[in-house]
Design a protein around this motif. Structure first.
Motif, PDB file in Angstrom:
ATOM      1  N   ARG A   1      82.183   6.955  68.572  1.00  0.00           N
ATOM      2  CA  ARG A   1      80.819   7.262  69.033  1.00  0.00           C
ATOM      3  C   ARG A   1      79.817   6.263  68.461  1.00  0.00           C
ATOM      4  N   PHE A   2      80.003   5.911  67.185  1.00  0.00           N
ATOM      5  CA  PHE A   2      79.102   4.947  66.566  1.00  0.00           C
ATOM      6  C   PHE A   2      79.248   3.585  67.243  1.00  0.00           C
ATOM      7  N   ALA A   3      80.459   3.188  67.561  1.00  0.00           N
ATOM      8  CA  ALA A   3      80.695   1.901  68.236  1.00  0.00           C
ATOM      9  C   ALA A   3      80.026   1.885  69.613  1.00  0.00           C
ATOM     10  N   ARG A   4      79.993   3.035  70.287  1.00  0.00           N
ATOM     11  CA  ARG A   4      79.288   3.108  71.573  1.00  0.00           C
ATOM     12  C   ARG A   4      77.778   3.047  71.362  1.00  0.00           C
ATOM     13  N   GLN A   5      77.289   3.643  70.286  1.00  0.00           N
ATOM     14  CA  GLN A   5      75.860   3.608  69.984  1.00  0.00           C
ATOM     15  C   GLN A   5      75.410   2.186  69.671  1.00  0.00           C
ATOM     16  N   VAL A   6      76.244   1.429  68.994  1.00  0.00           N
ATOM     17  CA  VAL A   6      75.911   0.058  68.609  1.00  0.00           C
ATOM     18  C   VAL A   6      75.940  -0.881  69.803  1.00  0.00           C
ATOM     19  N   SER A   7      76.789  -0.595  70.753  1.00  0.00           N
ATOM     20  CA  SER A   7      76.957  -1.475  71.907  1.00  0.00           C
ATOM     21  C   SER A   7      75.708  -1.488  72.774  1.00  0.00           C
ATOM     22  N   ALA A   8      75.339  -2.660  73.219  1.00  0.00           N
ATOM     23  CA  ALA A   8      74.186  -2.788  74.115  1.00  0.00           C
ATOM     24  C   ALA A   8      74.577  -2.610  75.573  1.00  0.00           C
ATOM     25  N   ASP A   9      75.890  -2.610  75.843  1.00  0.00           N
ATOM     26  CA  ASP A   9      76.320  -2.537  77.244  1.00  0.00           C
ATOM     27  C   ASP A   9      77.069  -1.260  77.595  1.00  0.00           C
ATOM     28  N   GLY A  10      77.041  -0.257  76.712  1.00  0.00           N
ATOM     29  CA  GLY A  10      77.691   1.010  77.008  1.00  0.00           C
ATOM     30  C   GLY A  10      79.163   1.062  76.651  1.00  0.00           C
TER      31      GLY A  10
END
Length: 183
Positions: free
Chosen positions: A135-144
């Protein structure tokens, strides 16, 4: 002493899980004794086993609680809205001296990582931990998507900055990671 109501028992459980989440992130699971933990919330050591099957069960709940907390590493700061602005705000707040210096309410990825890696007793917490990392990796991603490389850089930098706190190197580490992730 009389019995506590169901509502009181639920409140006590919530207090214990919140205190455990904070103390475990600050000092590590093995460094926090049950007596100390229960004393932190004004309860007796004996009451622990009325609430939890084991310390391992509490660790799993504390990890899940830490990831469930709404963590705000920063606000918009006048930047343009959208994924890139949100990512920049997240990076600025995450890789900051304030976050470095507040392990107890800081990132659970960094706070629980060493315990997940070295403590077999933490096995029950690995699934909620892994889901929290995703979930954190998705939050950090700018492209979803999932930006696991950025998470690795951020968490590694935070751990190194905490380990060198009080030295010039600590702030240099935070700046270097921020610069590396800026692109």
């Amino acid at each position: 002493m009389g019995r506590v109501s169901r509502a009181q028992a639920e409140e006590h459980r919530r207090q214990v899980v919140e205190a455990a989440s904070r103390l475990f992130r600050e000092r590590g699971v093995q460094a926090v004794g049950l007596g100390e933990l229960m004393g932190e919330v004004g309860l007796t050591h004996g009451g622990f086993y009325r609430q939890f099957a084991s310390k391992d069960a509490l660790v799993a709940e504390a990890v899940a609680q830490a990831f469930a907390e709404e963590t705000s590493y920063g606000d918009a700061g006048g930047r343009p809205a959208g994924p890139e602005g949100a990512r920049r705000d997240l990076l600025d707040a995450y890789l900051s001296p304030a976050h470095r210096d507040d392990a107890g309410s800081g990132c659970p990825v960094a706070g629980f990582g060493a315990d997940m890696a070295r403590d077999e007793a933490a096995a029950a917490a690995r699934e909620p931990y892994a889901e929290g990392v995703r979930r954190f990796a998705r939050q950090v991603s700018a492209d979803g998507g999932e930006d696991l490389a950025a998470v690795c850089t951020m968490v590694g930098a935070l751990l190194l900055a905490r380990a060198t706190a009080g030295t010039e190197l600590s702030d240099e580490i935070l700046r270097a990671a921020r610069t590396a992730l800026d692109g």
